[in-house]
Enzyme design. Structure first.
Site, mmCIF file in Angstrom:
data_model
loop_
_atom_site.group_PDB
_atom_site.id
_atom_site.type_symbol
_atom_site.label_atom_id
_atom_site.label_comp_id
_atom_site.label_asym_id
_atom_site.label_seq_id
_atom_site.Cartn_x
_atom_site.Cartn_y
_atom_site.Cartn_z
ATOM 1 N N ASP A 277 0.821 -1.210 0.000
ATOM 2 C CA ASP A 277 0.000 0.000 0.000
ATOM 3 C C ASP A 277 0.854 1.259 0.000
ATOM 4 O O ASP A 277 0.377 2.338 0.378
ATOM 5 C CB ASP A 277 -0.920 0.019 1.230
ATOM 6 C CG ASP A 277 -2.331 -0.464 0.892
ATOM 7 O OD1 ASP A 277 -2.555 -0.821 -0.269
ATOM 8 O OD2 ASP A 277 -3.193 -0.484 1.790
ATOM 9 N N ASP A 336 3.255 -9.226 9.315
ATOM 10 C CA ASP A 336 3.543 -7.820 9.060
ATOM 11 C C ASP A 336 4.947 -7.680 8.475
ATOM 12 O O ASP A 336 5.750 -8.621 8.488
ATOM 13 C CB ASP A 336 3.417 -7.008 10.344
ATOM 14 C CG ASP A 336 1.960 -6.740 10.702
ATOM 15 O OD1 ASP A 336 1.080 -6.999 9.855
ATOM 16 O OD2 ASP A 336 1.694 -6.290 11.833
ATOM 17 N N ASP A 338 7.673 -6.317 9.368
ATOM 18 C CA ASP A 338 8.870 -6.450 10.191
ATOM 19 C C ASP A 338 9.004 -7.833 10.824
ATOM 20 O O ASP A 338 9.891 -8.038 11.657
ATOM 21 C CB ASP A 338 8.869 -5.385 11.285
ATOM 22 C CG ASP A 338 7.673 -5.511 12.212
ATOM 23 O OD1 ASP A 338 6.551 -5.684 11.700
ATOM 24 O OD2 ASP A 338 7.844 -5.420 13.444
ATOM 25 N N ASP A 430 -7.826 -6.823 13.480
ATOM 26 C CA ASP A 430 -7.487 -8.142 14.010
ATOM 27 C C ASP A 430 -8.391 -8.523 15.175
ATOM 28 O O ASP A 430 -8.884 -9.654 15.254
ATOM 29 C CB ASP A 430 -6.017 -8.174 14.425
ATOM 30 C CG ASP A 430 -5.613 -6.935 15.223
ATOM 31 O OD1 ASP A 430 -6.504 -6.126 15.567
ATOM 32 O OD2 ASP A 430 -4.412 -6.775 15.500
#
Length: 701
Positions: A277, A336, A338, A430
């Site tokens: 994104d 994610d 990281d 989530d």
């Protein structure tokens, strides 16, 4: 009645006459000269008659020296000079700090934004506290704390006395009772939340003692690296979709993509979606190049980019799940940008779905590569260790429900579709999908021994924005799904757990009482002594709860006091976020990507260096790069990614204002000699000051 004769003085007089018979017969001039020569002429020494010559010598030796007025004046002048120099140094340092703070505030982007209502309330509170301190100082120096003036006395009062007497009556009759009631309510909430923490800890101890842990129904064999996939039986491996949502993740995109593509899983049974994104063209080019590099290595990986970024992460995941080929896959793993899963992550999580058709989610634990980077990361490690080791594990074992952490988890795609898929209505997508799946009857499993490497924010700015989103989102979700919980078909015990424990106690009550009790009520009780907070509320119970919170991370015990003070400091951000989300204030739906540093473990660096040094990799990368039409843009993007970041820090006005409030209250507690309250307010005020000056953690880039 006459005074009795002084025989001791008479005896001394006779001894002096025997030693010097002429000392009374000398002339007045001689007497004056003897007086000037011996300043101690008129000093009378009274001794016992039994003293011996030896004792006389000892007495003369031990007798203190007599200083003249000139010597005393010089000593006091030196002391005054030292005090004056100390005051001047402190004043110059204070002026320097004020000038620096003013310069930072003016140059800070947040200063140009309009003040929030919450900050204006804190400023009004600060002004009131300063005025009350001035009034109390006047009363202290006038001695009114011993005999306060009263309006009931007949004596005529001055203006200041009348004002102070009116204040005493106002605080005793009208202000102290409601403050004491609010303090009692917060104390009850504090005790309830402490009991909940203690119950979770007991549940964790029970799990450890009994050795309770989820058991997988099967195990996948390791892939034989010497054989091709065609020659191995891979039909037993289910189809797994792996999604990596990211947005302008320049620092970490290589780590996550490389770790996911290195999974020990048949390539034909896995598809990797890189959901980008990013609105930065350079970052887009870098991520595209990384995806193409792994495509040339034979990994089944796709790059997806949305031109219209709606719904943030939820919208990104929803768009990816709408692809036609998703129906061919049974499970979806989410990481994610990281996160760096180990190569056997899928083999450690997928087997738990076998034989458990009602299982929707398998959640792994987070491990942090930068937990020892600075004080801020160490304190975050304490909090998150308690969250995973205690909260997630206990809830997963006893009630098969917990909040999805948004990453490092594997979902059954059927469960996602049945509960409505990803929704864009909150900033905690989530938690939203976890609650809806729980209401549909699905179960969750938490694996405490399966860890996925990731980062924690290293700057206070990034951590504050992350916590604001994590605490405003649950209140948005609670307001939206309250009636859905009431109308759901789950048992009333599960409804009560969702409403009272999951949402109210752990998401609303915790930030409310923490901020109200220690940042508002405690300072006010110093100026309204008729309302009191017991010492065990201020010191003993928080200390005990801090010990419980730090047990999952025993190596962090030296940081127990900073942890307690920092948690109270963070209550300002959490309380503000909770109120914003509950009442839909401005900024409640703001999504800010958490700043990453791009750190990885030494093992990952070694593996990455081996991969990049391979001739096959170099040739593949050269072929891919020469075939790209955007070679110039890619080179510029790589060069810009290596630029040195300019460091700066900011000032946080809410934290600074509360620091002055607490320090002002500590001065008032010092006047009334309240030891425990004084030290708590002093250290808590200093902590707010350190955080407000951005002196904790790394400075933001």
């Amino acid at each position: 009645m006459s005074r009795p004769p002084n025989y001791e003085f008479q005896e001394w007089w006779n001894n002096q006459r025997e030693k010097n018979p002429d000392f009374l017969l000398s002339s007045p001039a001689a007497t004056a000269s003897s007086v000037s020569d011996n300043p101690s002429f008129f000093a009378v020494e009274i001794r016992s008659s039994a003293t011996s010559p030896v004792s006389d010598l000892a007495f003369e030796k031990d007798r203190p020296r007599v200083r003249s007025a000139r010597q005393l004046s010089f000593v006091y002048l030196l002391k005054f000079n030292q005090v004056f120099q100390s005051i001047s140094h402190v004043a110059s340092g204070f002026v320097c700090v004020v000038r620096t703070a003013n310069r930072r505030i003016v140059n800070s982007p947040s200063f140009r934004r309009s003040e929030s209502r919450f900050y204006r309330v804190i400023k009004v509170f600060l002004v009131v506290v300063i005025v009350l301190l001035i009034l109390e100082l006047i009363a202290y120096f006038k001695g009114w704390h011993f005999s306060p003036p009263s309006l009931n006395k007949a004596e005529v009062l001055g203006l200041v006395e009348l004002l102070y007497a009116s204040w005493l009556r106002l605080r005793a009759d009208y202000l102290a009772p409601p403050l004491q009631t609010l303090a009692n309510v917060c104390i009850v909430l504090f005790l309830v939340q402490s009991v909940d923490r203690a119950a979770l800890m007991l549940g964790c101890i029970w799990i450890k003692l009994r050795g309770i842990k989820p058991v997988a129904a099967m195990e996948f064999p390791s892939m034989d690296a010497g054989l091709d996939e065609e020659s191995q039986d891979v039909e037993d491996y289910p189809m797994v979709l792996v999604q990596i949502p990211m947005c302008n993740e320049r620092e970490v995109y290589q780590h996550s993509i490389g770790a996911v593509c290195g999974q020990d899983w048949p390539k034909k049974r896995m598809l990797v979606q890189v959901l980008d994104d990013s609105d930065d063209l350079e970052v887009q080019l870098l991520i595209k190049a990384e995806v193409q590099k792994w495509q040339h290595r034979g990994v089944n990986i796709l790059y997806r980019h949305r031109f219209i970024r709606t719904g943030y992460k939820a919208g990104n995941l929803k768009s990816a799940m709408s692809c036609d080929y998703v129906k061919d896959y049974e499970y979806v793993a989410i990481f994610d940008a990281d996160f760096q899963p180990s190569s056997d992550f899928l083999k450690k999580t997928i087997p738990y779905f076998k034989g458990h058709d009602d299982l929707a989610l398998v959640q792994a634990r987070w491990a942090f590569v930068n937990k020892d980077e600075n004080l801020l990361t160490r304190l975050q490690n304490i909090n998150l260790s308690f969250h995973f080791e205690i909260e997630q594990q206990v809830n997963g074992v006893f009630i098969n429900f917990f909040g999805f952490n948004g990453t490092a988890g594997v979902w059954r795609i059927k469960a996602l579709e049945e509960c409505g898929g990803w929704l864009e209505r909150t900033t905690v997508e989530d938690m939203d999908i976890a609650v809806r799946a729980h209401l549909c009857g699905w179960k969750f499993i938490f694996l405490n021994d399966v860890k996925c490497l990731c980062e924690v924010p290293e700057s206070y700015e990034a951590y504050k924005k992350q916590q604001h989103r994590w605490h405003s989102g649950p209140m948005q979700l609670f307001r939206m799904c309250f009636m859905d919980i009431i109308r759901s078909k789950v048992s009333w015990a599960k409804k009560a757990n969702l409403i009272f424990l999951f949402f109210l106690l752990r998401k609303l009550i915790l930030p409310f009482y923490s901020f109200t009790l220690f940042c508002i009520i405690l300072p006010l009780t110093m100026f309204l002594p008729e309302a009191q907070l017991p010492t065990w509320v201020v010191c003993y119970v928080p200390g005990f709860m801090s010990i419980l919170n730090i047990l999952p991370a025993p190596q962090s015990f030296p940081f127990i006091v900073p942890y307690l003070l920092f948690e109270n400091t963070m209550s300002v951000t959490k309380f503000n976020a909770m109120i914003s989300g509950l009442f839909r204030f401005k900024g409640a739906y703001e999504w800010v990507v958490t700043k990453k540093s791009g750190r990885c473990s030494e093992a990952d660096l070694f593996t990455l260096s081996e991969r990049e040094s391979s001739p096959l990799v170099e040739n593949t990368f050269i072929q891919r790069s020469t075939s790209d039409s955007g070679l110039g843009e890619l080179n510029r993007a790589k060069s810009s990614s290596l630029r040195r970041n300019v460091r700066r820090n900011r000032l946080y006005r809410k934290e600074l204002a509360l620091a002055f409030i607490l320090l002002t209250a500590s001065v008032r507690s010092l006047l009334s000699a309240q030891g425990v309250h004084f030290y708590f307010l002093l250290f808590q005020g200093v902590t707010f000051l350190v955080v407000g000056l951005d002196l904790i953690g790394e400075q933001i880039s």
